[in-house]
Write an enzyme that holds these catalytic residues in place. Structure first.
Site, short mmCIF file in Angstrom:
data_model
loop_
_atom_site.label_atom_id
_atom_site.label_comp_id
_atom_site.label_asym_id
_atom_site.label_seq_id
_atom_site.Cartn_x
_atom_site.Cartn_y
_atom_site.Cartn_z
N SER A 91 39.29 5.54 -33.64
CA SER A 91 38.87 6.03 -34.95
C SER A 91 38.12 7.35 -34.78
O SER A 91 37.91 7.82 -33.67
CB SER A 91 37.96 5.01 -35.62
OG SER A 91 36.68 5.06 -35.00
N LYS A 92 37.69 7.88 -35.92
CA LYS A 92 36.96 9.16 -35.91
C LYS A 92 35.75 9.09 -34.98
O LYS A 92 35.36 10.09 -34.39
CB LYS A 92 36.49 9.49 -37.32
CG LYS A 92 37.61 9.96 -38.23
CD LYS A 92 37.10 11.04 -39.20
CE LYS A 92 38.24 11.66 -39.97
NZ LYS A 92 38.78 10.76 -41.01
N ARG A 93 35.18 7.90 -34.87
CA ARG A 93 34.00 7.76 -34.03
C ARG A 93 34.29 8.04 -32.55
O ARG A 93 33.40 8.29 -31.77
CB ARG A 93 33.39 6.36 -34.19
CG ARG A 93 32.19 6.36 -35.10
CD ARG A 93 31.81 4.95 -35.46
NE ARG A 93 32.83 4.36 -36.34
CZ ARG A 93 33.30 3.14 -36.20
NH1 ARG A 93 32.89 2.38 -35.22
NH2 ARG A 93 34.21 2.68 -37.04
N ASP A 94 35.57 8.01 -32.18
CA ASP A 94 35.91 8.26 -30.78
C ASP A 94 36.06 9.76 -30.50
O ASP A 94 36.59 10.15 -29.47
CB ASP A 94 37.19 7.52 -30.43
CG ASP A 94 37.00 6.02 -30.54
OD1 ASP A 94 36.16 5.50 -29.81
OD2 ASP A 94 37.67 5.39 -31.38
#
Ligand code: GLU
Length: 484
Positions: free
Chosen positions: A250-253
């Site tokens: 996800s964007k968090r990665d």
């Protein structure tokens, strides 16, 4: 049968790595079978779709080398086809208007929750009489259209990646909305599952290859194919891309869009190569570097894993460096120039070109990502240099100032400097100063670059000399060397 596959992104965001990987698999499958790869933009969600996202998607696919044979088709230009299909379903008695209000639906869900049941539509308007419908209309209610899903139905398909798949009709959430309500027409905007099926029928799609997050949709869609009297295509659900912790990337990665990878300095060939390995194992698993067309020769869905594919930055970096290191300097320099420009370095694209190319040849082998070029070459730009602590220590060592002074004199009488002169100067200074060659090399590197490590010293020196920077920096080093 000609294989016809498609990628059907929604333009509600930039081209996502997951969509791009699905596109890679579809493209490989189409090319392997000499079939067609079709691009369809699923823009029925007008509130969230944007033209710049469509552009980002088409540019991204092109950048990756994924050319399409037909399209882009836009769902917003095909609304009439969906309406016709909904009419057909209504005429056949396979769909009906549902007048439930959002409040009624909400209350239904609350009651189900209270009983510990999974939320679903309870099909309460499936068998309304004409009089009941009339009454709702008179109340001013506008209906959505629901497609009948028989709870007792078992839906079975042979997934080309996952094998036999079975879904119960009762697990599909009740009769499914296929069109929103409209204030002035019989029904309004057609919804995803209906539009996809109509498109896939019209575009004669033979194989639907898409992410496993669509499995429940596939069960619903098979029922729609049947209802519309169309042949059901083959389905293949690709594994999700996971992060190192095994959760969906996800964007968090850090990154999720292809544009982000491009900006970080990954080459399109490396990205496409890496993405084809995200879930697919080539017959010769030891061969990891290949072009898309090489992969297409070998590609088959039975070598795609069911399990999620872990995103591995180290492997992507390794693949990228393989491509970077084999690229000729005259081609690589073109890709590096934008990074120098973005860093604010003044480069004259014509007169500096040979110099930039030599610089590229010098640092190319140490690059993993294109963006690394700034770290690797910053010391070649700007007149003066920033001396690191190690370099300062070295420059203050006894005898170093004398070494540098002699080099300065030698440079003055060897202009322009050649590789032979440079080597000769070093030899000469070794003799006159009676010091080891290593100290001279270290003194030179420290003076010229402010660091004790870096690419080939003689080549670095020649590049700086070409810009007249070596003299300036050698002088600067003398100052540092004699500071208290
Ligand atoms: N628009 C869908 C998506 O972006 C594509 C679904 C499909 O391939 O059928 O996920």
């Amino acid at each position: 049968m000609t294989v016809r596959v498609r990628i059907a992104p929604s333009p509600t965001g930039n081209l996502h790595i997951g969509t791009a990987r699905t596109a890679v698999f579809n493209w490989l499958f189409a090319r392997h079978h000499g079939g067609k790869f079709i691009l369809r933009i699923e823009d029925t969600d007008e509130a969230r779709s944007r033209r710049e996202y469509t552009e980002n998607i088409t540019t991204g696919l092109t950048w990756l080398g994924l050319d399409w044979d037909e399209g882009p088709f836009f769902q917003t230009q095909r609304l009439e086809n969906y309406k016709q299909a909904i009419k057909t379903l209504l005429d056949k008695g396979l769909a009906y208007p549902c007048y439930c209000t959002p409040e009624e639906l909400e209350q239904m869900r609350e009651e189900q929750k209270a009983k510990g049941l999974a939320p679903r539509y309870d099909n309460r308007h499936r068998n309304l009489t004409p009089q009941q419908r009339q009454a709702f209309e008179e109340e001013g209610r506008r209906p959505v259209i629901r497609f009948i899903i028989d709870d007792d139905r078992e839906i079975v398909w042979h997934d080309l990646i996952r094998g036999k798949m079975t879904w119960k009709g009762s697990d599909l959430g009740g009769d499914m909305v296929v069109a929103r309500a409209s204030d002035n027409e019989e029904f309004g905007q057609p919804l995803y599952n209906l539009a996809v099926v109509v498109d896939d029928i019209d575009m004669e799609i033979t194989h639907v290859i898409r992410g496993e997050d669509h499995i429940a949709n596939t069960a619903k869609q098979i029922l729609l194919y049947e209802a519309l009297g169309a042949k059901v295509p083959k389905f293949a659900h690709t594994p999700l891309i996971l992060n190192q912790e095994g959760r969906k990337l996800s964007k968090r990665d850090g990154v999720t869009s292809i544009d982000d990878f491009r900006k970080m300095g990954f080459l399109p060939e490396a990205m496409a190569n890496y993405m084809s390995l995200l879930g697919w194992t080539p017959p010769d698993a030891t061969k990891e570097i290949f072009s898309l067309s090489e992969a297409a020769k070998e590609f088959s869905l039975d070598r795609v894993n069911k399990a999620g594919a872990k995103f591995d930055w180290a492997k992507l970096d390794w693949i990228n460096s393989q491509y970077l290191h084999q690229m000729p300097a005259d081609k690589l320099v073109e890709l590096l120039i934008p990074y120098w420009q973005q860093a604010g370095y003044e480069v004259n694209l014509e007169s500096d070109r040979p110099w930039l190319e030599s610089l590229t040849a010098l640092v190319g082998p140490s690059l993993t990502r294109l963006a690394d070029v700034i770290e690797e070459t910053h010391t070649f730009f700007g007149d003066t240099v920033e001396y690191g602590a190690e370099a300062i220590d070295l420059l203050k060592q006894e005898g170093v100032a004398e070494i540098i002074r002699e080099v300065i004199d030698a440079v003055a009488s060897n202009s322009p400097l050649t590789e032979e002169n440079a080597k000769e100067i070093i030899k000469q200074v070794t003799k006159t100063q009676k010091v080891k060659k290593g100290l001279i090399m270290r003194s030179l590197r420290a003076s010229l670059t402010g660091e004790l490590h870096g690419p080939d010293l003689i080549q670095s020196w020649l590049l700086l000399n070409h810009k007249g920077l070596d003299k300036i920096r050698l002088q600067q080093a003398i100052t540092v060397s004699s500071e208290q």
